[in-house]
Motif scaffolding. Structure first.
Motif, mmCIF file in Angstrom:
data_model
loop_
_atom_site.group_PDB
_atom_site.id
_atom_site.type_symbol
_atom_site.label_atom_id
_atom_site.label_comp_id
_atom_site.label_asym_id
_atom_site.label_seq_id
_atom_site.Cartn_x
_atom_site.Cartn_y
_atom_site.Cartn_z
ATOM 1 N N ILE A 158 0.850 -1.192 0.000
ATOM 2 C CA ILE A 158 0.000 0.000 0.000
ATOM 3 C C ILE A 158 0.884 1.240 0.000
ATOM 4 O O ILE A 158 1.679 1.439 0.927
ATOM 5 C CB ILE A 158 -0.939 0.020 1.221
ATOM 6 N N ILE A 268 -2.041 -0.910 -4.031
ATOM 7 C CA ILE A 268 -3.084 0.062 -3.691
ATOM 8 C C ILE A 268 -2.376 1.392 -3.446
ATOM 9 O O ILE A 268 -1.306 1.423 -2.822
ATOM 10 C CB ILE A 268 -3.864 -0.368 -2.433
ATOM 11 N N THR A 270 -3.058 5.311 -1.877
ATOM 12 C CA THR A 270 -4.014 6.133 -1.141
ATOM 13 C C THR A 270 -3.437 7.511 -0.875
ATOM 14 O O THR A 270 -2.230 7.660 -0.669
ATOM 15 C CB THR A 270 -4.417 5.453 0.190
ATOM 16 N N PRO A 297 -6.084 0.022 -7.615
ATOM 17 C CA PRO A 297 -7.079 0.839 -6.922
ATOM 18 C C PRO A 297 -6.437 2.077 -6.293
ATOM 19 O O PRO A 297 -5.334 2.012 -5.745
ATOM 20 C CB PRO A 297 -7.625 -0.099 -5.838
ATOM 21 N N CYS A 298 -7.141 3.197 -6.379
ATOM 22 C CA CYS A 298 -6.699 4.447 -5.752
ATOM 23 C C CYS A 298 -7.828 4.981 -4.896
ATOM 24 O O CYS A 298 -8.953 5.164 -5.374
ATOM 25 C CB CYS A 298 -6.304 5.477 -6.799
ATOM 26 N N ALA A 543 -8.270 2.061 2.292
ATOM 27 C CA ALA A 543 -7.131 1.412 1.631
ATOM 28 C C ALA A 543 -6.812 0.086 2.303
ATOM 29 O O ALA A 543 -6.538 -0.924 1.630
ATOM 30 C CB ALA A 543 -5.918 2.341 1.659
ATOM 31 N N TYR A 546 -9.400 -2.440 1.264
ATOM 32 C CA TYR A 546 -9.103 -2.987 -0.064
ATOM 33 C C TYR A 546 -8.127 -4.160 0.046
ATOM 34 O O TYR A 546 -8.268 -5.179 -0.648
ATOM 35 C CB TYR A 546 -8.512 -1.908 -0.965
ATOM 36 N N LEU A 556 -7.224 -7.854 -7.037
ATOM 37 C CA LEU A 556 -7.056 -6.441 -6.717
ATOM 38 C C LEU A 556 -7.734 -5.564 -7.762
ATOM 39 O O LEU A 556 -7.479 -4.357 -7.826
ATOM 40 C CB LEU A 556 -5.562 -6.096 -6.653
ATOM 41 N N PRO A 558 -9.702 -2.984 -9.342
ATOM 42 C CA PRO A 558 -10.318 -1.835 -8.667
ATOM 43 C C PRO A 558 -11.815 -1.731 -8.896
ATOM 44 O O PRO A 558 -12.553 -1.272 -8.016
ATOM 45 C CB PRO A 558 -9.575 -0.629 -9.263
#
Length: 884
Positions: A158, A268, A270, A297-298, A543, A546, A556, A558
Motif C-alpha cells: 500500500i 493500492i 491512497t 485501486p486508488c 485502503a 481494499y 485487486l 479496482p
C-alpha cells in the motif's frame, strides 16, 4: 431491504440556512508563478522541446513515466513566463500544458496529541478505561471479523502519498527498507519545500509534519498499549513524501508520486489530499484515473468542506474510477487524559483527568474552583461579560462550560477579573485541545469531560469547596478513556464534503469509513499518538479494507472491489451535528454508505456499476441499467425495490448561491423508480441486466437545483442484502449562473478575509523586474463563483489611456491590456478564487501606471467557450496602480 427495515423515512421541516461569508468559505486556487507542466505526445521526438525547456528554465519534476510523459518546469523569466510557456506548448511533441497548482496539506481537527515522551514502548499509558471490547472503527466496518479469520493484508503493498512516515515509530516497525513495515517509497520534495520553491528530493521519506504518520498508523499500526491496530497490519507500506515540514505541494509532485508508486509495484495507492474542484478532467484527477484503468485501486479522501453544502467535490477524488471516501464519526471518542487530583471540602484526594490546552503551565497549581454559572445546560457558558461584583479570580481556577462563543472570548472574560487558570468542561463526549495563549494573563488552560465538569458544578452548587491539585502534562500519568459518542457516533461527519460532481457522471463520494475522532500514531518527536478527525482518517482505513478484501477474493481489480464495497455498504440516517433524524442521509453526502468489509469480501452477488447517476433535467437518462451476477454455487431469487433518501435543495431560496450545511430538505419529495424486473431468479454463474426507470419528484423548484437520491435495494433468497445508490438533479445546470454581476472585486492580497477595497484605491507596486515587494500590499482580483467552471478569465481593462497603454480587443470585444499572470483558471470549483497581482500581464509585459478595472468571465457548466452568451460576467470597481 433488510438494512432499511427499521428506518422510517419521515422528513424534516424546512431549516434556515446560514449566510455565506468570504472569510468562512475561502478556498483559493493558487498557481506557482512561472511554473508549468508539459505533457508530451506519446512516441513523439521530444529532444527539441527538452532543449528549449532546459534553456528557458529549471526542471521541477521529471515526469517520465509509463502513463504520463512530461516535465514540470520553473521558467527563469517569470515576467514573460506565460508567453514562453505557450511557445513551448506549440511544439508538436507537447500534448497538454497546465500551470503548476498547489494544494495545502490537509488540516484535520486535532482533538489531542501526546507529549513527546509518550511511548508505548516505554509504557507511557498508566491507566485505561473499561471500553467496549475491540477497536471501534474496526467493529463499525466489520474489519474485526476479517482479522479474526486471519486476514491482515499480508503480501499487499500500500503506497501512502502524504507528508512521509515516521518509520522509526515503534508501532510502525522502527525502520525503513527491506524487512521493515515501511519497505519502499521516497521523498520527492525535501524538508524545506513549500509548494512554490523547487523540490529537493532525497531517498528518506521521514515525516516532520505528522499527517502521514497518522494515516500510516490507521493502515498498519502494530499492537500497542493504546489498544488500536492498523486495518491491514501485515501489509507493507510505501512512503511517498510530497510535503515539506510546512506549506503546500504542487500538482506536478502529486502526479509524479502517484506514477512512481504505480511503477514501484504498489497494489493500492491512497492519498488523503485534495482541494475544491469537482471536475474529472482536471490534470491530477486524470493522472490518477489512468492508474486505476491499469488495475491499481486508488482511494482519495472526499474533502473536509461539508459545511459549505452540496456540489463541493474534491481533486483527485473526482477522477473517474477513483474511490472518493466520505467520513463517519467514530462510535467512541478516544481521549488521552493527564491525571491530577481534586479534593472536596478538604477530604480525600480523588483522581481526575484533563487535556492540556495552550498555554499549559499547570505543574504545581493548587487552587479552588470558581464558576461563572452553575447551570450545566447553559449553551453559552462564560460568553457574557462577568458582573461587576465578580470576585478577584487570580486565586481561583475558573470552570466554564463549552459552547457558542470562542475559547478566547471565554478566557478573556475570566482574565478581565484576574483569572490566570481556566478549565472548560465539554458539552460533547471526550475533550479537545484549544488555544487561549493570545489572552494576556492566562497562564494555563485545560478541558475536562462533561461528566467531570458537571460533577464539579453540582458540588459547587451544593456549597462545597472543590480544590484542584494539578500535575503538568509533561510529568503526569496518563489515562485513555473512550466514552460512547451518543450525539454523532456512526453518523456522517458534519465536515465530510458533498457531491455531486459537476459532470454528474459518477456518484461522489463513493462510500465512507470512520474518520471522526480517530486514534493513531504520530511522530515520536511530536507526541507519538494523536486523535484527529477528517476524511484524511477515513481514506486510509478504506485502503486497508481494499487489502483485506483482495486477500479474501483473490483479486485487486479496482472495479470489482469498488463495486462490492459500495454495494455492501450500509446507508446511514441523517445527522445535522446535533441529533439523528428518521430518514436516510442523501447519497451526495454518503455515497453507498458506511462500508461493511466482511460482507463485501464474501459477497457472491455482484452488481455493476457501483452507482447510477441520472443527470440533470437537460441531460436526463430515462433509463439506466445495472448487471446482477450470481457468482455463487446455487440459484438465487432476488427482490428488487426502491429506498429513497432525503431530497434537498442545493441553492438558497431566491439565490444563485448554494446553501450551507444542513441544506433545506424537501418534505414528501422522493423519486419513484420502476424496474424491468422486480423479482428475478439467477442461476449460478449467470448474469442479468436490470433496467431502472426514474421519475423525478413532482412539485420541485427547479431554480434551486434540488437533488434527489436513494438506493436500488436487492434482497436475495441466500440472505444477501445489497444496494446501488442513485441520484438525479431537477433543473438545468447550464442555465444557472456561475458568476453574479457583483461577484468580482479587488482586495488586498494580504487580507485573509478578502474584503473589497474602496473604489479608486491606489496600490503602489514594486518596480517591474526588481523582485521587490516584500511588505507591499498588492492588489488581488477576487472571483466568487456560485457554481463550478472549467475556465475563468480576468481581463484588465484600462480606464485611463495614455500612449504607453497597450490595448488589444479580446474575443468578446473588450478593450483590454491582457490578463494577470496565472489566468485563466481551469477546472475551478464553486469557491473564492483570488491571487496577488504585481502588475505582470499574461503577455510578460507590465501594466503601465494608471486606473483599471477587472472584467471577470466564467464559463457556465457545459458551456461552449466560443459562445459569448455562455460566459457570465462580473466587473470590479476601479483601482489605480503606480510603481515605487
Amino acid at each position: 431491504m433488510a438494512r432499511f427495515s427499521a428506518i422510517l423515512l419521515a422528513l424534516l421541516s424546512t431549516q434556515a440556512s446560514l449566510v455565506w461569508s468570504a472569510e468562512s468559505s475561502k478556498a483559493s486556487r493558487q498557481h506557482v508563478p512561472g511554473a508549468y507542466i508539459f505533457e508530451f505526445e506519446d512516441g513523439k521526438d521530444t529532444a527539441g522541446v527538452l532543449r528549449t525547456i532546459s534553456h528557458e528554465g529549471t526542471t521541477r519534476m521529471n515526469l517520465d513515466y509509463k502513463l504520463f510523459k512530461g516535465v514540470s518546469v520553473q521558467l527563469d523569466d517569470v515576467e514573460n513566463a506565460e508567453e514562453k510557456a505557450f511557445k513551448i506548448a506549440s511544439s508538436p511533441s507537447v500534448k497538454n500544458m497546465w500551470p503548476v497548482e498547489v494544494y495545502s496539506i490537509p488540516e484535520p481537527k486535532v482533538h489531542w496529541v501526546g507529549t513527546p515522551d509518550t511511548s508505548s514502548a516505554a509504557g507511557g499509558l498508566s491507566k485505561r478505561s473499561n471500553e467496549t471490547e475491540g477497536y471501534a472503527p474496526h467493529r463499525m466496518t466489520q474489519i474485526d471479523e476479517l482479522h479474526k479469520k486471519g486476514f491482515t493484508g499480508k503480501g499487499v503493498k500500500i503506497a501512502v502519498i502524504d507528508s512521509g512516515i515516521d518509520y522509526k515509530h515503534p508501532d510502525l516497525g522502527g525502520c525503513f527498507g527491506e524487512g521493515c513495515l515501511t519497505t519502499f517509497g521516497t521523498d520527492f520534495v525535501g524538508d524545506h519545500y513549500n509548494g512554490f520553491n523547487t523540490p529537493k528530493p532525497d531517498e528518506d521519506p521521514m515525516d516532520c509534519q505528522g499527517h502521514g504518520t497518522h494515516v500510516a498508523g490507521i493502515i498498519a499500526a502494530q499492537k500497542n498499549a493504546y489498544g488500536f491496530l492498523g486495518g491491514a497490519p501485515d501489509a507493507t507500506i510505501g512512503a511517498y513524501r510530497v510535503f515539506g515540514c510546512d506549506g503546500q505541494t504542487g500538482n506536478d509532485v502529486l502526479i509524479a508520486a502517484f506514477n512512481q508508486a504505480f511503477e514501484d509495484g504498489a497494489d493500492i495507492i491512497t492519498a488523503s489530499i485534495g482541494g475544491p474542484s469537482g471536475w474529472a478532467d482536471e490534470p491530477w484527477s486524470r493522472a490518477v484515473s489512468a492508474i486505476v484503468d491499469q488495475g491499481v485501486p486508488c482511494t482519495v479522501s472526499a474533502g473536509n468542506d461539508g459545511a459549505l453544502g452540496m456540489f463541493f467535490g474534491s481533486t483527485a477524488a473526482g477522477g473517474r474510477g477513483v474511490a472518493a471516501i466520505a467520513s463517519f464519526d467514530n462510535a467512541v471518542s478516544p481521549t488521552l487524559l493527564s491525571l491530577s487530583e481534586f479534593t472536596v471540602d478538604g477530604g480525600k484526594a480523588q483522581d481526575f483527568g484533563y487535556t492540556a490546552a495552550s498555554p499549559a503551565a499547570w505543574d504545581g497549581v493548587e487552587l479552588p474552583l470558581w464558576a461563572p454559572d452553575l447551570d450545566t445546560s447553559v449553551p453559552d457558558g462564560g460568553c457574557e461579560p462577568y458582573p461587576a461584583d465578580t470576585p478577584d479570580l487570580s486565586e481561583h481556577i475558573v470552570l466554564i462550560r463549552r459552547g457558542t462563543c470562542t475559547y478566547v472570548q471565554k478566557a478573556q472574560n475570566a482574565a478581565n477579573f484576574g483569572a490566570k487558570y481556566i478549565v472548560i468542561y465539554n458539552n460533547k463526549p471526550g475533550t479537545v485541545e484549544y488555544d487561549a495563549s493570545s489572552v494576556p494573563g492566562i497562564e494555563a488552560a485545560a478541558m475536562v469531560t462533561s461528566e467531570v465538569g458537571e460533577r464539579w458544578i453540582k458540588l459547587l452548587k451544593d456549597g462545597s469547596d472543590v480544590t484542584l491539585s494539578v500535575t503538568g502534562p509533561e510529568t503526569a500519568e496518563t489515562q485513555l478513556i473512550s466514552p460512547v459518542n451518543e450525539v454523532t457516533g456512526g453518523a456522517l461527519s458534519y465536515y465530510t464534503s458533498w457531491g455531486p460532481s459537476w459532470d454528474l457522471e459518477e456518484i461522489k463520494p463513493s462510500f465512507g469509513a470512520p474518520g471522526g475522532d480517530i486514534l493513531s500514531t504520530y511522530p515520536t518527536a511530536k507526541g507519538s499518538y494523536a486523535v484527529l478527525s477528517g476524511t484524511s482518517m477515513a481514506c486510509p482505513l478504506v485502503a486497508a479494507a481494499y487489502a483485506l478484501v483482495s486477500q479474501v477474493r483473490g483479486t485487486l481489480d479496482p472495479r470489482e472491489i469498488l463495486h462490492v464495497l459500495s454495494a455492501d455498504s450500509k446507508p446511514q440516517v441523517f445527522n445535522d451535528g446535533a441529533a439523528f433524524y428518521q430518514y436516510l442521509a442523501p447519497v451526495p453526502q454518503q455515497g453507498g454508505g458506511l462500508m461493511q468489509v466482511s460482507d463485501a469480501a464474501y459477497a457472491t452477488t455482484l452488481l455493476e456499476p457501483s452507482s447510477l447517476s441520472f443527470g440533470d433535467t437537460a441531460t436526463f437518462h430515462n433509463v439506466l441499467n445495472f448487471t446482477l451476477t450470481n457468482a455463487g454455487d446455487e440459484e438465487v431469487s432476488y427482490d428488487i425495490s426502491h429506498v429513497p433518501a432525503l431530497s434537498m435543495y442545493t441553492l438558497e431560496a431566491d439565490s444563485i448561491y448554494p446553501a450551507r450545511f444542513p441544506n433545506e430538505p424537501i418534505a414528501g419529495a422522493s423519486a419513484r423508480l420502476s424496474f424491468s424486473e422486480s423479482k428475478i431468479s439467477v442461476a449460478a454463474g449467470e448474469s442479468v441486466f436490470v433496467e431502472v426507470m426514474p421519475r423525478a419528484p413532482s412539485g420541485l423548484n427547479a431554480k434551486r437545483l434540488p437533488v434527489w437520491s436513494g438506493w436500488v435495494a436487492i434482497n436475495g433468497s441466500d440472505g444477501s442484502s445489497l444496494s446501488v445508490p442513485y441520484q438525479g438533479v431537477t433543473g438545468n445546470l447550464y442555465e444557472h449562473k456561475v458568476l453574479a454581476a457583483d461577484s468580482a472585486w479587488v482586495t488586498r492580497a494580504d487580507d485573509d478575509t478578502l474584503r473589497p477595497v474602496p473604489v479608486n484605491t491606489t496600490f503602489t507596486l514594486p518596480v517591474p523586474g526588481s523582485g521587490g515587494g516584500e511588505g507591499t500590499s498588492l492588489p488581488a482580483v477576487v472571483a466568487y463563483l456560485a457554481l463550478g467552471s472549467t475556465t475563468v478569465r480576468a481581463d484588465i481593462v484600462p480606464l485611463t489611456i495614455t500612449k504607453d497603454t497597450p490595448r488589444t480587443t479580446d474575443f468578446f470585444g473588450t478593450k483590454t491590456i491582457g490578463q494577470p499572470d496565472g489566468f485563466p483558471l481551469r477546472y475551478v470549483g464553486r469557491n473564492t478564487n483570488s491571487g496577488p497581482w504585481d502588475g505582470r500581464l499574461d503577455s510578460g509585459n507590465f501594466a503601465p501606471p494608471g486606473t483599471y478595472k477587472f472584467v471577470v468571465r466564467a464559463l457556465r457548466i457545459r458551456g461552449d467557450p466560443r459562445k459569448e452568451e455562455d460566459w457570465d460576467v462580473a466587473e470590479s470597481g476601479a483601482f489605480t496602480v503606480k510603481y515605487e
